[in-house]
Scaffold this motif. Structure first.
Motif, PDB file in Angstrom:
ATOM      1  N   SER A 252     -35.658  -7.365  -1.022  1.00 46.82           N
ATOM      2  CA  SER A 252     -35.341  -6.286  -0.096  1.00 46.82           C
ATOM      3  C   SER A 252     -34.253  -5.357  -0.611  1.00 46.82           C
ATOM      4  CB  SER A 252     -34.894  -6.898   1.243  1.00 46.82           C
ATOM      5  OG  SER A 252     -33.768  -7.730   1.042  1.00 46.82           O
ATOM      6  N   SER A 253     -33.739  -5.630  -1.801  1.00 47.68           N
ATOM      7  CA  SER A 253     -32.661  -4.788  -2.316  1.00 47.68           C
ATOM      8  C   SER A 253     -33.182  -3.408  -2.664  1.00 47.68           C
ATOM      9  CB  SER A 253     -32.043  -5.427  -3.549  1.00 47.68           C
ATOM     10  OG  SER A 253     -31.076  -4.585  -4.112  1.00 47.68           O
ATOM     11  N   SER A 254     -32.279  -2.461  -2.719  1.00 47.82           N
ATOM     12  CA  SER A 254     -32.679  -1.105  -3.088  1.00 47.82           C
ATOM     13  C   SER A 254     -33.079  -1.051  -4.557  1.00 47.82           C
ATOM     14  CB  SER A 254     -31.526  -0.134  -2.833  1.00 47.82           C
ATOM     15  OG  SER A 254     -30.503  -0.333  -3.772  1.00 47.82           O
ATOM     16  N   SER A 255     -33.893  -0.056  -4.884  1.00 49.91           N
ATOM     17  CA  SER A 255     -34.341   0.120  -6.270  1.00 49.91           C
ATOM     18  C   SER A 255     -33.163   0.394  -7.197  1.00 49.91           C
ATOM     19  CB  SER A 255     -35.338   1.274  -6.337  1.00 49.91           C
ATOM     20  OG  SER A 255     -36.454   1.023  -5.518  1.00 49.91           O
ATOM     21  N   THR A 256     -32.146   1.050  -6.662  1.00 51.76           N
ATOM     22  CA  THR A 256     -30.974   1.364  -7.484  1.00 51.76           C
ATOM     23  C   THR A 256     -30.303   0.092  -7.967  1.00 51.76           C
ATOM     24  OG1 THR A 256     -30.617   3.393  -6.234  1.00 51.76           O
ATOM     25  CG2 THR A 256     -28.766   2.566  -7.519  1.00 51.76           C
TER      26      THR A 256
END
Length: 537
Positions: A252-256
């Motif tokens: 669920s982490s951001s792509s960044t």
């Protein structure tokens, strides 16, 4: 009436006492604020010791009168502690840059490092003790800690550059001390802050701050990579993946955040020469969508991907990847763009591409840069098949080109590529050539090297001919067309319908007929001699 007057007087006295208390509180608020700004002015005036004492006085005032201060005036200790850390940091860097090898100077340097770590730990202790009071907001804490760590990190990077420039034992020693100091500060920070959802007993009492924990862990990982601490780096990467749900490649982490972790992993796999994992992770990183990663993060991933393609001799893919890395570095304003531009030029030559990278809009402004001039001249000589000029440029700019280990490791490939290119051009008009002549045409290399290049061309299907090693001659079949994946680049024939091909074929037939005639005459002569011997007998 008298009772009323008495009551009124009592009320007035209460109001006066309350008013006096408010004035006293306001006085403390003003005093502590004034004390802080006076200390800052002393710092700006280079009165170091007086400024240090001034900030310590601010901390003492808040400790003694904290209950009497407004909530907005209870942040001065946090601000004063930040200033103390920055002052010790600035002085530590100055001592480190100017110190000599004397015992007194070494003692002074150790003292400054100790004071820096002590002041930083005081700041962290204050953050922990006041975390439930909301005196300092999480954003203020994050901004303050990040500014300190960024400054320490930048000083360490500057020390690394100085060490590389001077290459002395003292410089290397200073770099190692800076790294150890930075390591201690990162580890101290991670003991105080944790990500959301980490409820283990070891970290239950510390502050929750996802972004600060993540950024600090990334900085720690980069430092461990520079220190070649592989085992510790692997643990940091595992922590990052686990806390962001990325251990299985998704989450669920951001792509960044995902790309920043991948950049750290790719560096590790690149150093370990683990091509299989590196290739898979690079592909995964290039498929990540969304997010706004820093251009420098993308550039690092692309640069290492380009190196991976180079090691696998995938020169066309390496050229494309290095070009993307160069553009990302350029967007970030990172000086590494020049290094990446060198790699782009080298990959293009190894790919035998007819495209000059300096014709692109992005690379053209750097064509005349002193660091790039040598590569610019190499490209021109390469495209013009000027092998003597090419090798001369390499010799004249040996330091500028060979000081990069990656470029140095591919110089032999570059030389073989241009020699192959020139050799194909030389042999195109002829059917028979001596190997000695070809060696002289390639700037007097050895005949053995010529044979090696010719054998490779024949085996790759780019040359239809054979080598007569006894007489030292290359015999090329006339009208032969180069075959294989690169036939369009290395065509050695003229086409069967051309006049040149027909003439060449006629010469071949005449040569074959003469050879046959010679064999026939020899055979007849041999039989006649035999008969004569019999008659004489």
């Amino acid at each position: 009436m008298g009772d009323d007057d008495s009551n009124n007087n009592g009320d007035n006295n209460d109001e006066d006492d309350s008013s006096n208390d408010d004035m006293e509180h306001a006085s403390y608020d003003i005093q502590i604020e004034n004390a802080y700004y006076e200390a800052k002015q002393l710092r700006d005036d280079m009165n170091r010791q007086e400024a240090l004492d001034g900030f310590e006085h601010v901390i003492t005032m808040q400790r003694e009168h904290g209950d009497e201060l407004k909530s907005s005036s209870r942040k001065w200790t946090f601000k004063a502690l930040k200033q103390l850390v920055k002052m010790h940091l600035g002085n530590s860097s100055t001592v480190s840059a100017t110190c000599t090898s004397t015992a007194d100077d070494n003692h002074q340097e150790q003292l400054q490092e100790s004071q820096l770590l002590q002041s930083y730990n005081r700041l962290l202790d204050y953050i922990m003790s006041s975390s439930g009071d909301n005196i300092v907001t999480p954003n203020e804490i994050e901004k303050g800690i990040n500014s300190i760590l960024e400054r320490v990190s930048s000083l360490a990077i500057a020390s690394n550059y100085n060490s590389a420039a001077h290459s002395s034992a003292a410089s290397a020693d200073a770099t190692e001390k800076n790294r150890q100091q930075l390591l201690a500060m990162y580890e101290a920070t991670l003991k105080v802050f944790r990500p959301k959802g980490d409820d283990s007993d070891a970290v239950r009492a510390v502050c929750v701050n996802d972004r600060l924990w993540f950024k600090t862990n990334l900085k720690l990982g980069q430092l461990l990579y520079e220190m070649n601490e592989t085992y510790k780096l692997q643990n940091v990467i595992k922590d990052l993946l686990r806390n962001y749900g990325l251990e299985s490649g998704g989450g669920s982490s951001s792509s960044t955040h995902l790309l920043e972790i991948y950049a750290l992993q790719i560096q590790l796999y690149s150093r370990q020469k683990d091509t299989k994992k590196l290739r898979e992770l690079f592909r995964r990183a290039m498929r990540v969508e969304g997010g706004i990663p820093h251009p420098r993060t993308l550039a690092l991933i692309q640069e290492l991907g380009g190196k991976m393609h180079m090691e696998s001799r995938e020169f066309e893919m390496a050229t494309k990847t290095f070009f993307q890395a160069f553009k990302s570095y350029d967007e970030a304003g990172d000086p590494s763009r020049l290094r990446c531009l060198k790699y782009l030029v080298m990959a293009g030559m190894l790919d035998r591409s007819a495209i000059n990278p300096f014709d692109s809009q992005e690379a053209r402004p750097y064509k005349d840069n002193p660091e790039i001039t040598a590569m610019t001249n190499l490209v021109a000589a390469f495209h013009n098949n000027e092998i003597e000029q090419f090798e001369s440029i390499l010799r004249r700019n040996e330091g500028n080109i060979m000081n990069d280990e990656f470029v140095k490791s591919h110089i032999a490939d570059l030389l073989r590529t241009i020699r192959t290119q020139v050799l194909q051009s030389v042999i195109a008009p002829y059917t028979r050539m001596t190997l000695k002549f070809l060696a002289e045409s390639l700037n007097n290399i050895s005949v053995a090297d010529v044979e090696s290049i010719l054998v490779t061309l024949i085996l790759d299907g780019k040359l239809d001919g054979r080598i007569d090693q006894v007489r030292g001659i290359l015999i090329q079949n006339c009208g032969a067309q180069a075959s294989g994946a690169d036939a369009s680049k290395t065509d050695l024939g003229w086409g069967n319908s051309s006049v040149e091909a027909q003439n060449c074929a006629a010469v071949d037939k005449l040569t074959a007929a003469l050879d046959q005639l010679t064999r026939n005459v020899t055979s007849v002569g041999g039989r006649g001699s035999g008969k004569q011997d019999i008659l004489l007998a």
